[in-house]
Design a protein around this motif. Structure first.
Motif, PDB file in Angstrom:
ATOM      1  N   TRP A 120       0.852  -1.191   0.000  1.00 46.49           N
ATOM      2  CA  TRP A 120       0.000   0.000   0.000  1.00 46.49           C
ATOM      3  C   TRP A 120       0.888   1.242   0.000  1.00 46.49           C
ATOM      4  O   TRP A 120       1.814   1.359   0.796  1.00 46.49           O
ATOM      5  CB  TRP A 120      -0.924  -0.001   1.212  1.00 46.49           C
ATOM      6  CG  TRP A 120      -1.794  -1.221   1.305  1.00 46.49           C
ATOM      7  CD1 TRP A 120      -1.670  -2.245   2.198  1.00 46.49           C
ATOM      8  CD2 TRP A 120      -2.911  -1.547   0.463  1.00 46.49           C
ATOM      9  NE1 TRP A 120      -2.639  -3.194   1.976  1.00 46.49           N
ATOM     10  CE2 TRP A 120      -3.421  -2.797   0.913  1.00 46.49           C
ATOM     11  CE3 TRP A 120      -3.533  -0.932  -0.617  1.00 46.49           C
ATOM     12  CZ2 TRP A 120      -4.511  -3.412   0.308  1.00 46.49           C
ATOM     13  CZ3 TRP A 120      -4.619  -1.548  -1.214  1.00 46.49           C
ATOM     14  CH2 TRP A 120      -5.095  -2.771  -0.746  1.00 46.49           C
ATOM     15  N   GLY A 121       0.605   2.188  -0.892  1.00 46.97           N
ATOM     16  CA  GLY A 121       1.430   3.382  -1.010  1.00 46.97           C
ATOM     17  C   GLY A 121       1.134   4.406   0.069  1.00 46.97           C
ATOM     18  O   GLY A 121       0.147   4.319   0.803  1.00 46.97           O
ATOM     19  N   GLY A 122       2.027   5.392   0.169  1.00 39.07           N
ATOM     20  CA  GLY A 122       1.836   6.462   1.140  1.00 39.07           C
ATOM     21  C   GLY A 122       0.762   7.441   0.689  1.00 39.07           C
ATOM     22  O   GLY A 122       0.595   7.688  -0.509  1.00 39.07           O
ATOM     23  N   LEU A 123       0.043   7.988   1.645  1.00 35.64           N
ATOM     24  CA  LEU A 123      -1.013   8.958   1.354  1.00 35.64           C
ATOM     25  C   LEU A 123      -0.985  10.015   2.447  1.00 35.64           C
ATOM     26  O   LEU A 123      -1.155   9.702   3.637  1.00 35.64           O
ATOM     27  CB  LEU A 123      -2.380   8.268   1.309  1.00 35.64           C
ATOM     28  CG  LEU A 123      -3.569   9.127   0.881  1.00 35.64           C
ATOM     29  CD1 LEU A 123      -3.375   9.659  -0.536  1.00 35.64           C
ATOM     30  CD2 LEU A 123      -4.867   8.328   0.966  1.00 35.64           C
ATOM     31  N   THR A 124      -0.750  11.247   2.050  1.00 36.82           N
ATOM     32  CA  THR A 124      -0.611  12.337   3.013  1.00 36.82           C
ATOM     33  C   THR A 124      -1.842  12.454   3.908  1.00 36.82           C
ATOM     34  O   THR A 124      -2.974  12.491   3.424  1.00 36.82           O
ATOM     35  CB  THR A 124      -0.385  13.673   2.275  1.00 36.82           C
ATOM     36  OG1 THR A 124       0.773  13.571   1.448  1.00 36.82           O
ATOM     37  CG2 THR A 124      -0.204  14.810   3.269  1.00 36.82           C
ATOM     38  N   GLY A 125      -1.583  12.491   5.216  1.00 33.14           N
ATOM     39  CA  GLY A 125      -2.666  12.636   6.187  1.00 33.14           C
ATOM     40  C   GLY A 125      -3.323  11.335   6.584  1.00 33.14           C
ATOM     41  O   GLY A 125      -4.286  11.334   7.349  1.00 33.14           O
ATOM     42  N   TYR A 126      -2.784  10.209   6.092  1.00 37.22           N
ATOM     43  CA  TYR A 126      -3.372   8.908   6.396  1.00 37.22           C
ATOM     44  C   TYR A 126      -2.276   7.903   6.767  1.00 37.22           C
ATOM     45  O   TYR A 126      -1.128   8.028   6.328  1.00 37.22           O
ATOM     46  CB  TYR A 126      -4.139   8.347   5.193  1.00 37.22           C
ATOM     47  CG  TYR A 126      -5.416   9.076   4.867  1.00 37.22           C
ATOM     48  CD1 TYR A 126      -6.652   8.591   5.300  1.00 37.22           C
ATOM     49  CD2 TYR A 126      -5.394  10.240   4.107  1.00 37.22           C
ATOM     50  CE1 TYR A 126      -7.819   9.242   4.986  1.00 37.22           C
ATOM     51  CE2 TYR A 126      -6.566  10.908   3.792  1.00 37.22           C
ATOM     52  CZ  TYR A 126      -7.775  10.402   4.229  1.00 37.22           C
ATOM     53  OH  TYR A 126      -8.943  11.058   3.921  1.00 37.22           O
ATOM     54  N   ALA A 127      -2.675   6.905   7.524  1.00 37.22           N
ATOM     55  CA  ALA A 127      -1.807   5.769   7.805  1.00 37.22           C
ATOM     56  C   ALA A 127      -2.233   4.614   6.908  1.00 37.22           C
ATOM     57  O   ALA A 127      -3.426   4.341   6.753  1.00 37.22           O
ATOM     58  CB  ALA A 127      -1.902   5.359   9.274  1.00 37.22           C
ATOM     59  N   ALA A 128      -1.247   3.946   6.296  1.00 41.36           N
ATOM     60  CA  ALA A 128      -1.546   2.847   5.377  1.00 41.36           C
ATOM     61  C   ALA A 128      -2.092   1.637   6.125  1.00 41.36           C
ATOM     62  O   ALA A 128      -1.839   1.458   7.316  1.00 41.36           O
ATOM     63  CB  ALA A 128      -0.289   2.462   4.603  1.00 41.36           C
ATOM     64  N   PRO A 129      -2.852   0.774   5.438  1.00 37.01           N
ATOM     65  CA  PRO A 129      -3.367  -0.450   6.073  1.00 37.01           C
ATOM     66  C   PRO A 129      -2.222  -1.338   6.567  1.00 37.01           C
ATOM     67  O   PRO A 129      -1.113  -1.299   6.030  1.00 37.01           O
ATOM     68  CB  PRO A 129      -4.144  -1.133   4.931  1.00 37.01           C
ATOM     69  CG  PRO A 129      -4.465  -0.037   3.975  1.00 37.01           C
ATOM     70  CD  PRO A 129      -3.315   0.917   4.048  1.00 37.01           C
ATOM     71  N   GLU A 130      -2.505  -2.112   7.548  1.00 38.53           N
ATOM     72  CA  GLU A 130      -1.537  -3.067   8.092  1.00 38.53           C
ATOM     73  C   GLU A 130      -2.068  -4.481   7.909  1.00 38.53           C
ATOM     74  O   GLU A 130      -3.270  -4.692   7.965  1.00 38.53           O
ATOM     75  CB  GLU A 130      -1.281  -2.789   9.583  1.00 38.53           C
ATOM     76  CG  GLU A 130      -0.585  -1.468   9.866  1.00 38.53           C
ATOM     77  CD  GLU A 130       0.850  -1.428   9.393  1.00 38.53           C
ATOM     78  OE1 GLU A 130       1.413  -2.533   9.118  1.00 38.53           O
ATOM     79  OE2 GLU A 130       1.412  -0.331   9.284  1.00 38.53           O
ATOM     80  N   PRO A 131      -1.174  -5.502   7.688  1.00 40.87           N
ATOM     81  CA  PRO A 131       0.273  -5.338   7.494  1.00 40.87           C
ATOM     82  C   PRO A 131       0.569  -4.741   6.133  1.00 40.87           C
ATOM     83  O   PRO A 131      -0.266  -4.800   5.234  1.00 40.87           O
ATOM     84  CB  PRO A 131       0.783  -6.777   7.590  1.00 40.87           C
ATOM     85  CG  PRO A 131      -0.358  -7.616   7.106  1.00 40.87           C
ATOM     86  CD  PRO A 131      -1.600  -6.919   7.604  1.00 40.87           C
ATOM     87  N   ASN A 132       1.750  -4.184   6.022  1.00 35.92           N
ATOM     88  CA  ASN A 132       2.158  -3.557   4.765  1.00 35.92           C
ATOM     89  C   ASN A 132       3.644  -3.794   4.533  1.00 35.92           C
ATOM     90  O   ASN A 132       4.463  -3.255   5.271  1.00 35.92           O
ATOM     91  CB  ASN A 132       1.875  -2.064   4.817  1.00 35.92           C
ATOM     92  CG  ASN A 132       1.995  -1.409   3.465  1.00 35.92           C
ATOM     93  OD1 ASN A 132       1.784  -2.036   2.438  1.00 35.92           O
ATOM     94  ND2 ASN A 132       2.344  -0.126   3.455  1.00 35.92           N
ATOM     95  N   PRO A 133       4.025  -4.630   3.562  1.00 35.14           N
ATOM     96  CA  PRO A 133       3.169  -5.286   2.575  1.00 35.14           C
ATOM     97  C   PRO A 133       2.380  -6.456   3.166  1.00 35.14           C
ATOM     98  O   PRO A 133       2.728  -6.969   4.235  1.00 35.14           O
ATOM     99  CB  PRO A 133       4.171  -5.779   1.521  1.00 35.14           C
ATOM    100  CG  PRO A 133       5.430  -5.997   2.293  1.00 35.14           C
ATOM    101  CD  PRO A 133       5.460  -4.912   3.337  1.00 35.14           C
ATOM    102  N   ALA A 134       1.337  -6.872   2.450  1.00 36.39           N
ATOM    103  CA  ALA A 134       0.509  -8.008   2.866  1.00 36.39           C
ATOM    104  C   ALA A 134       0.659  -9.136   1.852  1.00 36.39           C
ATOM    105  O   ALA A 134       0.793  -8.899   0.656  1.00 36.39           O
ATOM    106  CB  ALA A 134      -0.953  -7.587   2.967  1.00 36.39           C
ATOM    107  N   SER A 135       0.662 -10.375   2.350  1.00 32.25           N
ATOM    108  CA  SER A 135       0.856 -11.549   1.495  1.00 32.25           C
ATOM    109  C   SER A 135      -0.459 -12.300   1.299  1.00 32.25           C
ATOM    110  O   SER A 135      -1.261 -12.428   2.234  1.00 32.25           O
ATOM    111  CB  SER A 135       1.900 -12.492   2.112  1.00 32.25           C
ATOM    112  OG  SER A 135       3.146 -11.847   2.222  1.00 32.25           O
TER     113      SER A 135
END
Length: 199
Positions: free
Chosen positions: A127-142
């Motif tokens: 999942w890429g970076g997005l200003t003002g947000y936290a990316a989904p976890e886990p990152n990367p996901a398998s």
């Protein structure tokens, strides 16, 4: 000439390159396994060519080849990659992602998408970076793609909201007096690391 008393050369080419890299081989009935492009001197006449089974691929059917003496007899056979479908569901819809499949193929995108003909086997999504947000976890996901199956990649970004909140007790009294502050501050993404007080 009498069939079976002469000799020709048999050369078998296997396709595609991905199957060859995965270990695809061929052999004559009851013979040893050979790599793609290998050349064998064999008696002329009808000969049966068999192909090695590969995980994640559809094996070509046996081939009957009429070997002609004193020439190179070329035969080709094509393996077919087993595939599945990947559905990307991400919120918000401008969030970017990168999907890497079992064959090393990379697909980039943003927002929801349906990816067809994805090779079976392990798959990762970053999942890429997005200003003002936290990316989904886990990152990367398998994940794992099964033949004919559908894998859904769900990612919900969390908006970064920091709320400063404290209580103080007691709040009134004759000076001087001690006041106990209780921190009720919250963060929707990262833990709060530092506090700065102004009096």
């Amino acid at each position: 000439p009498i069939i079976g008393e002469g000799e020709g050369v048999l050369r078998v080419t296997l396709l595609p390159e991905g199957a060859v890299s995965a270990g695809a081989k061929w052999r004559l009935l009851a013979g040893d396994w050979n790599s793609s492009g290998a050349m064998l001197a064999v008696a002329d006449g009808e000969r049966t060519v068999k192909f090695m089974d590969l995980e994640g691929w559809i094996t070509p059917p046996d081939r009957t080849v009429n070997v002609v003496r004193d020439v190179t007899n070329d035969v080709s056979a094509t393996y077919t990659r087993l595939t599945g479908t990947v559905v990307v569901n991400v919120t918000p819809d401008n969030a970017s992602w990168t999907v890497t499949d079992a064959d090393g193929g990379v697909r980039n995108g943003a927002g929801d998408a349906v990816l067809e003909n994805v090779p079976t086997g392990p798959l990762t999504v970053l999942w890429g970076g997005l200003t003002g947000y936290a990316a989904p976890e886990p990152n990367p996901a398998s994940h794992t793609v099964a033949a004919g199956g559908t894998v859904t990649l769900s990612g919900v970004y969390v908006k970064a909201v920091l709320t400063a909140d404290f209580t103080a007790s007691p709040r009134h009294g004759a000076a001087p007096f001690d006041v106990v502050f209780t921190d009720l501050s919250t963060s929707t993404t990262k833990p709060i690391q530092q506090w700065t007080w102004y009096f």
